[in-house]
Scaffold this active site. Structure first.
Site, PDB file in Angstrom:
ATOM      1  N   SER A 230       7.792   9.896  10.187  1.00  0.00           N
ATOM      2  CA  SER A 230       7.831   8.536   9.636  1.00  0.00           C
ATOM      3  C   SER A 230       7.060   8.356   8.332  1.00  0.00           C
ATOM      4  O   SER A 230       7.401   7.509   7.516  1.00  0.00           O
ATOM      5  CB  SER A 230       7.327   7.530  10.673  1.00  0.00           C
ATOM      6  OG  SER A 230       6.032   7.864  11.122  1.00  0.00           O
TER       7      SER A 230
ATOM      8  N   LYS B 264       8.707   2.315   5.862  1.00  0.00           N
ATOM      9  CA  LYS B 264       8.587   0.852   5.828  1.00  0.00           C
ATOM     10  C   LYS B 264       9.376   0.219   4.678  1.00  0.00           C
ATOM     11  O   LYS B 264       9.848  -0.905   4.790  1.00  0.00           O
ATOM     12  CB  LYS B 264       7.121   0.437   5.746  1.00  0.00           C
ATOM     13  CG  LYS B 264       6.403   0.613   7.076  1.00  0.00           C
ATOM     14  CD  LYS B 264       5.105  -0.129   7.113  1.00  0.00           C
ATOM     15  CE  LYS B 264       4.510  -0.121   8.508  1.00  0.00           C
ATOM     16  NZ  LYS B 264       3.963   1.212   8.883  1.00  0.00           N
TER      17      LYS B 264
ATOM     18  N   GLU C  26       2.132  -9.999   6.620  1.00  0.00           N
ATOM     19  CA  GLU C  26       0.877  -9.648   7.268  1.00  0.00           C
ATOM     20  C   GLU C  26       0.726  -8.137   7.157  1.00  0.00           C
ATOM     21  O   GLU C  26       1.706  -7.419   7.025  1.00  0.00           O
ATOM     22  CB  GLU C  26       0.907 -10.053   8.737  1.00  0.00           C
ATOM     23  CG  GLU C  26       1.564  -9.052   9.703  1.00  0.00           C
ATOM     24  CD  GLU C  26       3.052  -8.805   9.469  1.00  0.00           C
ATOM     25  OE1 GLU C  26       3.711  -9.688   8.875  1.00  0.00           O
ATOM     26  OE2 GLU C  26       3.554  -7.735   9.852  1.00  0.00           O
TER      27      GLU C  26
HETATM   28  C1  PLP Z   1       3.566   1.544  10.166  1.00  0.00           C
HETATM   29  C2  PLP Z   1       3.870   2.947  10.511  1.00  0.00           C
HETATM   30  C3  PLP Z   1       4.349   3.307  11.801  1.00  0.00           C
HETATM   31  C4  PLP Z   1       4.484   2.331  12.928  1.00  0.00           C
HETATM   32  O1  PLP Z   1       5.396   1.314  12.734  1.00  0.00           O
HETATM   33  P1  PLP Z   1       6.809   1.272  13.474  1.00  0.00           P
HETATM   34  O2  PLP Z   1       7.302  -0.095  13.200  1.00  0.00           O
HETATM   35  O3  PLP Z   1       6.542   1.510  14.936  1.00  0.00           O
HETATM   36  O4  PLP Z   1       7.651   2.331  12.897  1.00  0.00           O
HETATM   37  C5  PLP Z   1       4.670   4.629  12.028  1.00  0.00           C
HETATM   38  N1  PLP Z   1       4.508   5.577  11.074  1.00  0.00           N
HETATM   39  C6  PLP Z   1       4.053   5.275   9.842  1.00  0.00           C
HETATM   40  C7  PLP Z   1       3.899   6.361   8.854  1.00  0.00           C
HETATM   41  C8  PLP Z   1       3.710   3.962   9.523  1.00  0.00           C
HETATM   42  O5  PLP Z   1       3.245   3.678   8.295  1.00  0.00           O
END
Ligand code: PLP
Length: 414
Positions: A391, A103, A125
């Protein structure tokens, strides 16, 4: 029928795979906003590409990605996982970014953009608090005022992230309307922006919202696939994997992981949604399977909604995937068939998280665990090269993992 080439590949900027000038990816996108926000969104729309191309912007953005976020993140060959699937699996380690997930690639970019636009104040948000923390972090870095809107219910559920935001100097404002969760926080943030549009920039946390947000966020996250290409080449001699797999909440890590492969038809793009208790259980967040075209948070996309258009409260064990919509770019990738959309239940994502921990010594975020679980639904060939976008890291999900170990220790191998 519009083809993939005519729409998603419409060139904006140098290497762009953006929407058309009105912000449409095929049937989806656009900017459905209240009149009062028109000047703000228009200003962003006319300036974002120009600012992002400025050498002074690029210099600072690249330096911060390197020295503050910790990029490039490694591309890791997961040997034991590969052996289990009898295939070749690489992990893109976004979990190693500062603040623990992808993020921050976006919030760093947007805060620099806000500064260039002369804004003094940031609003955002947040649902589980991950985007709130990433925003509060960059506001501290840049000495900007930060106000984060968060549902009252989420404030109770996500106490550690609320504490982090406060420690970083942000003001956390509870959203007390509706179900008092993410969509209500988003409504509050939009209302706050309307009240104070001139000096405020609204940092949206995924590839959602009115044009140009989906394209802007996708471009900031596209560093993920830019690195994948040269890193894979360094490791294997070839730049293109057979497939890239990423989880999708709003879709920002997936957009970043897919971006530089969208024009490469040989690369399969696999997006993984949260099935919750099961797609047809009434407790799910599998938007492409359950949603219909509709407008949510400023753009036209696929939305989980009732017959008469009320947004349905989604469910996923992972807060980041617990969203009733999906970014317009993904709705289009689904619609035109360029993307393959799979879904994974709460239970299967938990199992995958425990497996990855033991196989590779990496505790993934629950969101990312959905992407790993999806490997089991894919027919992986021995010579296939697959990149999974990891992610985020699992620290934030430890309480859920602990509960799961207490409830079913044998299943989790503990
Ligand atoms: C917020 C988050 C997501 C989902 O958000 P996307 O905009 O779909 O990437 C996925 N993985 C993690 C670790 C997150 O913090």
């Amino acid at each position: 029928m519009t083809t993939v080439e005519e729409t998603i590949l419409s060139p904006i900027g140098k290497e762009g795979v953006g929407p058309n000038e009105f912000g449409y990816y095929g049937k989806f996108g656009g900017a459905y906003i209240p009149e009062m926000l028109h000047p703000n969104v228009e200003q962003l729309k006319t300036r974002y590409l120009e600012i992002m191309a400025e050498p002074s912007f690029q210099k600072e953005y690249q330096e911060l990605l390197r020295d503050y976020v910790g990029r490039p993140t490694p591309l890791f060959f997961a040997q034991r996982l590969s052996k289990q699937f009898n295939s070749k699996i690489y992990l893109k380690r976004e979990d190693l970014c500062h603040t623990g997930a992808h993020k921050i690639n976006n919030t760093i970019g947007q805060i620099l953009l806000a500064q260039k636009l002369g804004k003094k104040r940031i609003i955002a948000e947040t649902g589980a608090g991950q985007h709130g923390v990433a925003t509060a972090t960059v506001c501290a870095l840049k000495g900007m005022e930060c106000v984060v809107y968060m549902g009252e219910v989420d404030i109770e559920r996500q106490a550690p992230n609320v504490a982090r935001m406060k420690m970083l100097g942000a003001t956390v404002v509870p959203a007390k309307s509706g179900s008092r969760t993410l969509k209500d926080a988003t409504n509050e943030a939009i209302r706050a922006w309307i009240n104070e549009p001139v000096h405020t920039h609204y940092i949206i946390g995924s590839v959602v919202g009115p044009h140009p947000y989906p394209d802007m966020v996708a471009r900031f996250q596209s560093v993920i696939s830019e690195e994948m290409r040269w890193q894979l080449k360094e490791k294997t001699g070839a730049e293109l994997p057979n497939q890239v797999v990423a989880c999708v909440g709003g879709g920002s890590n997936a957009a970043g992981a897919f971006y530089h492969f969208i024009n490469e038809p040989a690369v399969r793009l696999i997006a993984v949604e949260a099935a919750g208790h099961g797609i047809n259980s009434g407790m799910s967040a599998a938007t492409t399977q359950l949603g219909r075209a509709g407008v949510l948070h400023g753009s036209k996309s696929l939305v989980m909604q009732t017959e008469d258009g009320q947004v349905i409260e989604p469910h996923s064990i992972s807060a980041g995937l617990d969203y009733p919509g999906i970014g317009p770019m993904h709705a289009h990738l689904f619609d035109c068939g360029r993307g393959t959309f799979l879904s994974v239940t709460d239970e299967d994502s938990l199992t995958a998280a425990f497996e990855l921990a033991k196989l590779e010594g990496i505790i993934p975020a629950l969101e990312s665990a959905h992407a790993f679980s999806a490997l089991k639904q894919m027919d992986l060939k021995e010579d296939d090269v697959t990149i999974v976008c990891l992610s985020g890291r699992g620290d934030k999900d430890l309480a859920t993992y602990m509960r799961s170990m207490e409830q079913a220790p044998a299943l989790k191998g503990v």
